[in-house]
Design a protein around this motif. Structure first.
Motif, PDB file in Angstrom:
ATOM      1  N   ARG A  68       0.856  -1.189   0.000  1.00 33.70           N
ATOM      2  CA  ARG A  68       0.000   0.000   0.000  1.00 33.70           C
ATOM      3  C   ARG A  68       0.891   1.238   0.000  1.00 33.70           C
ATOM      4  O   ARG A  68       1.836   1.338   0.775  1.00 33.70           O
ATOM      5  CB  ARG A  68      -0.900  -0.006   1.223  1.00 33.70           C
ATOM      6  CG  ARG A  68      -1.902   1.143   1.269  1.00 33.70           C
ATOM      7  CD  ARG A  68      -2.824   0.986   2.467  1.00 33.70           C
ATOM      8  NE  ARG A  68      -3.855   2.005   2.504  1.00 33.70           N
ATOM      9  CZ  ARG A  68      -3.738   3.167   3.150  1.00 33.70           C
ATOM     10  NH1 ARG A  68      -2.619   3.441   3.804  1.00 33.70           N
ATOM     11  NH2 ARG A  68      -4.724   4.036   3.145  1.00 33.70           N
ATOM     12  N   GLY A  69       0.574   2.172  -0.869  1.00 27.70           N
ATOM     13  CA  GLY A  69       1.419   3.360  -1.004  1.00 27.70           C
ATOM     14  C   GLY A  69       2.586   3.161  -1.949  1.00 27.70           C
ATOM     15  O   GLY A  69       3.416   4.058  -2.115  1.00 27.70           O
ATOM     16  N   GLY A  70       2.640   1.995  -2.604  1.00 22.98           N
ATOM     17  CA  GLY A  70       3.760   1.712  -3.504  1.00 22.98           C
ATOM     18  C   GLY A  70       3.862   2.690  -4.658  1.00 22.98           C
ATOM     19  O   GLY A  70       4.963   3.118  -5.036  1.00 22.98           O
ATOM     20  N   PHE A  71       2.711   3.066  -5.232  1.00 21.62           N
ATOM     21  CA  PHE A  71       2.750   4.010  -6.341  1.00 21.62           C
ATOM     22  C   PHE A  71       3.213   5.391  -5.877  1.00 21.62           C
ATOM     23  O   PHE A  71       3.982   6.060  -6.580  1.00 21.62           O
ATOM     24  CB  PHE A  71       1.382   4.111  -7.006  1.00 21.62           C
ATOM     25  CG  PHE A  71       1.308   5.169  -8.071  1.00 21.62           C
ATOM     26  CD1 PHE A  71       2.089   5.079  -9.209  1.00 21.62           C
ATOM     27  CD2 PHE A  71       0.469   6.271  -7.930  1.00 21.62           C
ATOM     28  CE1 PHE A  71       2.043   6.067 -10.198  1.00 21.62           C
ATOM     29  CE2 PHE A  71       0.415   7.250  -8.912  1.00 21.62           C
ATOM     30  CZ  PHE A  71       1.195   7.146 -10.045  1.00 21.62           C
ATOM     31  N   LEU A  72       2.778   5.813  -4.699  1.00 21.16           N
ATOM     32  CA  LEU A  72       3.233   7.106  -4.185  1.00 21.16           C
ATOM     33  C   LEU A  72       4.744   7.099  -3.962  1.00 21.16           C
ATOM     34  O   LEU A  72       5.425   8.116  -4.178  1.00 21.16           O
ATOM     35  CB  LEU A  72       2.509   7.438  -2.876  1.00 21.16           C
ATOM     36  CG  LEU A  72       0.979   7.560  -2.959  1.00 21.16           C
ATOM     37  CD1 LEU A  72       0.418   8.067  -1.643  1.00 21.16           C
ATOM     38  CD2 LEU A  72       0.557   8.464  -4.110  1.00 21.16           C
ATOM     39  N   GLN A  73       5.253   5.952  -3.552  1.00 16.43           N
ATOM     40  CA  GLN A  73       6.705   5.809  -3.405  1.00 16.43           C
ATOM     41  C   GLN A  73       7.391   6.004  -4.747  1.00 16.43           C
ATOM     42  O   GLN A  73       8.418   6.704  -4.840  1.00 16.43           O
ATOM     43  CB  GLN A  73       7.023   4.429  -2.828  1.00 16.43           C
ATOM     44  CG  GLN A  73       8.499   4.138  -2.640  1.00 16.43           C
ATOM     45  CD  GLN A  73       8.718   2.725  -2.116  1.00 16.43           C
ATOM     46  OE1 GLN A  73       7.903   2.173  -1.381  1.00 16.43           O
ATOM     47  NE2 GLN A  73       9.824   2.125  -2.507  1.00 16.43           N
ATOM     48  N   ARG A  74       6.808   5.413  -5.797  1.00 15.20           N
ATOM     49  CA  ARG A  74       7.386   5.580  -7.131  1.00 15.20           C
ATOM     50  C   ARG A  74       7.332   7.041  -7.570  1.00 15.20           C
ATOM     51  O   ARG A  74       8.265   7.540  -8.213  1.00 15.20           O
ATOM     52  CB  ARG A  74       6.620   4.713  -8.139  1.00 15.20           C
ATOM     53  CG  ARG A  74       6.820   3.213  -7.982  1.00 15.20           C
ATOM     54  CD  ARG A  74       8.214   2.776  -8.408  1.00 15.20           C
ATOM     55  NE  ARG A  74       8.572   3.229  -9.731  1.00 15.20           N
ATOM     56  CZ  ARG A  74       8.211   2.628 -10.866  1.00 15.20           C
ATOM     57  NH1 ARG A  74       7.477   1.525 -10.816  1.00 15.20           N
ATOM     58  NH2 ARG A  74       8.586   3.115 -12.023  1.00 15.20           N
ATOM     59  N   LEU A  75       6.241   7.734  -7.238  1.00 14.89           N
ATOM     60  CA  LEU A  75       6.141   9.159  -7.579  1.00 14.89           C
ATOM     61  C   LEU A  75       7.255   9.963  -6.927  1.00 14.89           C
ATOM     62  O   LEU A  75       7.848  10.847  -7.550  1.00 14.89           O
ATOM     63  CB  LEU A  75       4.788   9.711  -7.127  1.00 14.89           C
ATOM     64  CG  LEU A  75       3.549   9.405  -7.971  1.00 14.89           C
ATOM     65  CD1 LEU A  75       2.311   9.944  -7.287  1.00 14.89           C
ATOM     66  CD2 LEU A  75       3.677   9.994  -9.369  1.00 14.89           C
ATOM     67  N   GLN A  76       7.524   9.671  -5.689  1.00 12.89           N
ATOM     68  CA  GLN A  76       8.546  10.431  -4.959  1.00 12.89           C
ATOM     69  C   GLN A  76       9.952  10.089  -5.420  1.00 12.89           C
ATOM     70  O   GLN A  76      10.843  10.941  -5.416  1.00 12.89           O
ATOM     71  CB  GLN A  76       8.389  10.181  -3.458  1.00 12.89           C
ATOM     72  CG  GLN A  76       7.101  10.792  -2.894  1.00 12.89           C
ATOM     73  CD  GLN A  76       6.840  10.385  -1.458  1.00 12.89           C
ATOM     74  OE1 GLN A  76       7.044   9.232  -1.086  1.00 12.89           O
ATOM     75  NE2 GLN A  76       6.384  11.332  -0.654  1.00 12.89           N
ATOM     76  N   GLU A  77      10.146   8.839  -5.846  1.00 13.73           N
ATOM     77  CA  GLU A  77      11.460   8.442  -6.349  1.00 13.73           C
ATOM     78  C   GLU A  77      11.689   8.949  -7.767  1.00 13.73           C
ATOM     79  O   GLU A  77      12.837   9.156  -8.182  1.00 13.73           O
ATOM     80  CB  GLU A  77      11.587   6.920  -6.337  1.00 13.73           C
ATOM     81  CG  GLU A  77      11.604   6.317  -4.932  1.00 13.73           C
ATOM     82  CD  GLU A  77      11.502   4.807  -4.966  1.00 13.73           C
ATOM     83  OE1 GLU A  77      11.217   4.258  -6.063  1.00 13.73           O
ATOM     84  OE2 GLU A  77      11.694   4.174  -3.913  1.00 13.73           O
ATOM     85  N   GLY A  78      10.583   9.108  -8.509  1.00 12.64           N
ATOM     86  CA  GLY A  78      10.669   9.570  -9.885  1.00 12.64           C
ATOM     87  C   GLY A  78      10.176   8.535 -10.870  1.00 12.64           C
ATOM     88  O   GLY A  78      10.773   7.470 -11.016  1.00 12.64           O
ATOM     89  N   THR A  79       9.058   8.821 -11.510  1.00  8.53           N
ATOM     90  CA  THR A  79       8.537   7.962 -12.567  1.00  8.53           C
ATOM     91  C   THR A  79       7.993   8.855 -13.665  1.00  8.53           C
ATOM     92  O   THR A  79       7.856  10.078 -13.480  1.00  8.53           O
ATOM     93  CB  THR A  79       7.463   6.998 -12.025  1.00  8.53           C
ATOM     94  OG1 THR A  79       7.154   6.031 -13.035  1.00  8.53           O
ATOM     95  CG2 THR A  79       6.181   7.735 -11.633  1.00  8.53           C
ATOM     96  N   TRP A  80       7.655   8.253 -14.806  1.00  6.78           N
ATOM     97  CA  TRP A  80       7.351   9.055 -15.987  1.00  6.78           C
ATOM     98  C   TRP A  80       5.848   9.242 -16.198  1.00  6.78           C
ATOM     99  O   TRP A  80       5.024   8.495 -15.663  1.00  6.78           O
ATOM    100  CB  TRP A  80       8.016   8.420 -17.210  1.00  6.78           C
ATOM    101  CG  TRP A  80       9.459   8.828 -17.306  1.00  6.78           C
ATOM    102  CD1 TRP A  80       9.991   9.833 -18.070  1.00  6.78           C
ATOM    103  CD2 TRP A  80      10.544   8.276 -16.562  1.00  6.78           C
ATOM    104  NE1 TRP A  80      11.336   9.935 -17.856  1.00  6.78           N
ATOM    105  CE2 TRP A  80      11.710   8.989 -16.931  1.00  6.78           C
ATOM    106  CE3 TRP A  80      10.658   7.251 -15.618  1.00  6.78           C
ATOM    107  CZ2 TRP A  80      12.960   8.713 -16.395  1.00  6.78           C
ATOM    108  CZ3 TRP A  80      11.910   6.972 -15.082  1.00  6.78           C
ATOM    109  CH2 TRP A  80      13.039   7.694 -15.472  1.00  6.78           C
ATOM    110  N   ALA A  81       5.532  10.232 -16.987  1.00  8.88           N
ATOM    111  CA  ALA A  81       4.147  10.697 -17.126  1.00  8.88           C
ATOM    112  C   ALA A  81       3.210   9.601 -17.616  1.00  8.88           C
ATOM    113  O   ALA A  81       2.056   9.520 -17.183  1.00  8.88           O
ATOM    114  CB  ALA A  81       4.089  11.903 -18.066  1.00  8.88           C
ATOM    115  N   ALA A  82       3.677   8.746 -18.523  1.00  8.47           N
ATOM    116  CA  ALA A  82       2.795   7.703 -19.044  1.00  8.47           C
ATOM    117  C   ALA A  82       2.389   6.743 -17.935  1.00  8.47           C
ATOM    118  O   ALA A  82       1.229   6.316 -17.858  1.00  8.47           O
ATOM    119  CB  ALA A  82       3.484   6.951 -20.177  1.00  8.47           C
ATOM    120  N   HIS A  83       3.332   6.392 -17.080  1.00  6.47           N
ATOM    121  CA  HIS A  83       3.040   5.518 -15.941  1.00  6.47           C
ATOM    122  C   HIS A  83       2.044   6.191 -14.996  1.00  6.47           C
ATOM    123  O   HIS A  83       1.131   5.552 -14.462  1.00  6.47           O
ATOM    124  CB  HIS A  83       4.348   5.191 -15.212  1.00  6.47           C
ATOM    125  CG  HIS A  83       4.181   4.287 -14.042  1.00  6.47           C
ATOM    126  ND1 HIS A  83       4.953   4.405 -12.904  1.00  6.47           N
ATOM    127  CD2 HIS A  83       3.330   3.268 -13.800  1.00  6.47           C
ATOM    128  CE1 HIS A  83       4.580   3.475 -12.030  1.00  6.47           C
ATOM    129  NE2 HIS A  83       3.603   2.782 -12.549  1.00  6.47           N
TER     130      HIS A  83
END
Length: 724
Positions: A68-83
């Motif tokens: 839970r919160g895995g996607f928010l973790q990816r946002l904070q680490e840096g992920t791309w707009a399509a994702h």
């Protein structure tokens, strides 16, 4: 000023069946994120805060971290707009009431261009959610206004209009749990469960077993009562009337208090209860007359609580009790305001189908107006502080009592449904206590309803709800039935259309009516009904909805899998001749055999655990597909000593090969020489791999080898001579 960053939607495709991404329908969108390729999420000031403020539910997305919160973790680490667009699209659908979970984003060979795939239950909703997601993400990136709540409300309205209703969806979900496939036949709630001759159809809580005569009887309350009375079902005594004068005369005849209802009413509309004087009877008659088509029933009023018992087949599978709706005055608020404050705030109430109880609108309900009038009130009256005001006597059935229904009560309801002739019925009863025997109380059946609502049982006020969808599916499909017919899919580029026709012929001479969709046309029961290229999703669906089809064969080119998806969810036999990369796959950004392998595996991924993959042993990449098959594998090849064939046979597997120019079937150490190629017509003899693949598939379908041999001898390559 820095120009705003942009995301461009290049292409949107609805893959309506199993596809390169997953087993279920998805939307695949190609997004060009432009300069955002150089700006991952952790480099965009304020983006995280704006996005999560608009969509706090994103915290539930687990993403690749798996927590839970895995996607928010990816946002904070840096992920791309399509994702990010992928996850926002899924969240918007969920917030709109169409929960989905699958999504993927993959970069293409072109820099900054991504394929984004996400699960959707309805195409128009998915497309709208995608467009909204792109706009929302851009607003969060560029720090511009966006009305997230308003957009979600629009999507929710679209879900209500376009998706299956909750009752139908509940039944479909139960079918899915039984691994019974389904096809939505219209934009409404007409759904096919199963394929071909094994199919059944539902329309919300009606089935293809629901008799039109029984529906007519149920809609005629007077006829229903007469039949029930004749068969010993307890009913209230009453009379059919056609005027207010007759209604008052009947009320005196029956004995006050009485109930009045339309002859052909349903869902409690136009029903007035506990009428004790002439004025009330006359007013109630007018209400019932207006809500129905003319005739009105006056019957004795049975004291007690309203109950709804759901009968499926011959059994009561759920029961709910009604609640009388009251408000208490505060000396300041009108009746309408009190209703809004004390009743309409109930989370069970709403205006859409997902709510088991509707909103109460006193000024718009003749029945409520009548009860208020009898109390000397109107919707605008202000009751005194502490004064209890009756708002609604019936229609609030939402308290589950399934586990406490007395057997004699259940027996009376089941008998009522059988008397009317309905396979699924909502039987309305008035009872003092459903847990007590019928003989110990003054209980009666007051209505038998076709196409009953299921929400009161699915989402009752207490408990988790009853599995009524499962009960309906079990009624339609006995334990041994799956709703499936034999289905064969063929993928590759080695004479697959001709192979499909040959295999369809072999199945045909075994005694089954076969549907075939391939590049050479669409064939039904030995007739070519469409000479166009029918290796398509639409043609495949035409086969599966045909109630005369007992087996189906489909040619599935890579382009069809990539552009539409498979027409079926699972198959009994999946044939792959070769990986077959071709130049036309470039438009899907499939550039080589390695990428084409992922397309071909779709055909093997959908083979049932009880099914078989038929694979070309001479193609190393095709051989690699065997590990992905949930069922068995039959290899075919020219040389029995080829390592794949020899090893598979040594391990007890089945193979088809040539020896001395004759086709041989081997199951471990056992061998059966089918027939020499010389017995075949030259066109077939020149294509031994095609013939062996068709033979292997027929063998997998348990067609007797004698019939396979006969079919090979009689098959004509020209469809004008042999329809298949």
């Amino acid at each position: 000023m820095t120009p705003p960053k942009n995301i461009q939607i290049l292409r949107v495709t609805h893959l309506r069946g199993p596809n390169i991404w997953t087993y279920r329908p998805v939307i695949e969108a190609w997004l060009d994120i432009g300069e955002l390729e150089d700006h991952p999420s952790n480099t965009l000031p304020g983006f995280y805060e704006r996005l999560t403020a608009w969509l706090p539910g994103l915290v539930e997305h687990r993403c690749s971290p798996g927590v839970r919160g895995g996607f928010l973790q990816r946002l904070q680490e840096g992920t791309w707009a399509a994702h990010i667009v992928e996850h926002v699209t899924l969240e918007l659908q969920t917030q709109a009431g169409m929960r989905t979970g699958f999504g993927k984003a993959r970069q293409t060979s072109q820099r900054g261009v991504y394929k984004v795939a996400f699960r959707t239950r309805e195409e128009s909703v998915g497309r709208a959610a995608l467009q909204s997601a792109v706009e929302l993400v851009l607003a969060a990136i560029n720090d511009t206004p966006f009305d997230a709540a308003g957009r979600i409300a629009e999507l929710r309205d679209l879900v209500d209009r376009r998706c299956l209703g909750p009752s139908t969806q509940h039944i479909v979900d139960a079918a899915t749990d039984r691994r019974i496939p389904h096809i939505r036949l219209t934009d409404g709630n007409l759904v096919q469960l199963g394929y071909g001759t094994a199919q059944r159809r539902i329309w919300t809580a009606e089935t293809d077993q629901t008799s039109a005569i029984a529906e007519e009887i149920a809609s005629d309350k007077d006829m229903t009562k007469a039949l029930l009375k004749a068969c010993g079902v307890p009913i209230p005594h009453g009379e059919l009337v056609r005027s207010a004068d007759a209604a008052w005369a009947a009320a005196q005849d029956v004995g006050l208090p009485v109930a009045i209802k339309p002859l052909d009413g349903n869902h409690g509309r136009g029903v007035s209860l506990d009428l004790r004087d002439e004025a009330s009877v006359r007013t109630a008659y007018e209400v019932a007359h207006e809500q129905g088509s003319g005739s009105v029933i006056v019957e004795e009023f049975i004291p007690g609580n309203e109950h709804r018992l759901l009968v499926v087949g011959r059994h009561v599978v759920a029961a709910a009790k009604g609640e009388t709706a009251w408000v208490v005055g505060d000396g300041k608020s009108t009746v309408t305001a009190l209703v809004d404050q004390q009743l309409n705030t109930d989370p069970r109430r709403g205006e859409t189908e997902e709510f088991p109880l509707g909103l109460i609108k006193p000024a718009e309900s003749p029945e409520i107006l009548l009860d208020l009038e009898r109390a000397g009130l109107t919707p605008d009256s202000i009751p005194a502080a502490g004064q209890k005001v009756l708002i609604q006597r019936n229609g609030n059935v939402a308290v589950d009592i399934t586990d406490t229904v007395h057997p004699t009560v259940a027996a009376a309801a089941a008998l009522a449904a059988r008397v009317v002739g309905l396979d699924i019925a909502g039987v309305d009863m008035v009872l003092e206590d459903a847990s007590k025997p019928m003989r110990s109380q003054r209980g009666a059946v007051i209505e038998v309803n076709a196409s009953p609502g299921l929400l009161a049982h699915i989402k009752p006020v207490n408990g988790a709800g009853q599995p009524v969808g499962k009960a309906i599916i079990d009624h339609l499909f006995t334990a041994e039935k799956t709703g499936r017919i034999p289905v064969v899919g063929i993928n590759g580029s080695q004479n697959t259309a001709r192979m499909a026709r040959l295999l369809a012929w072999l199945i045909h001479i075994s005694g089954k009516q076969v549907g075939l969709a391939c590049a050479e046309g669409l064939f039904l029961d030995s007739r070519r009904v469409d000479a166009r290229n029918c290796a398509t999703f639409e043609a495949g669906q035409r086969i599966l909805i045909n109630r005369s089809v007992e087996a189906a064969v489909f040619e599935n080119p890579n382009a069809t899998i990539l552009g539409e998806g498979l027409a079926y969810d699972k198959c009994d036999v999946g044939i792959v001749t070769d990986i077959g990369w071709t130049e036309d796959l470039r438009r899907f950004d499939i550039l080589d055999d390695e990428q084409a392998f992922k397309v071909a595996r779709t055909q093997v991924d959908v083979v049932l655990p009880t099914g078989t993959a038929v694979l070309n042993a001479a193609e190393p990449q095709v051989v690699d597909l065997a590990a992905l098959c949930d069922g068995q594998v039959i290899y075919y090849g020219l040389d029995e000593n080829q390592s794949v064939l020899a090893t598979h046979r040594a391990n007890g597997g089945r193979i088809v090969f040539l020896r001395d120019q004759a086709i041989v079937l081997a199951n471990g150490a056992e061998e059966l020489a089918l027939l020499p190629l010389a017995d075949l017509k030259p066109a077939k003899a020149a294509l031994p791999e095609m013939v062996m693949a068709a033979v292997a598939a027929a063998w997998a379908l348990q067609i007797p080898v004698e019939l396979i041999a006969a079919g090979l001898r009689t098959f004509e390559s020209n469809p004008k001579k042999t329809p298949y």
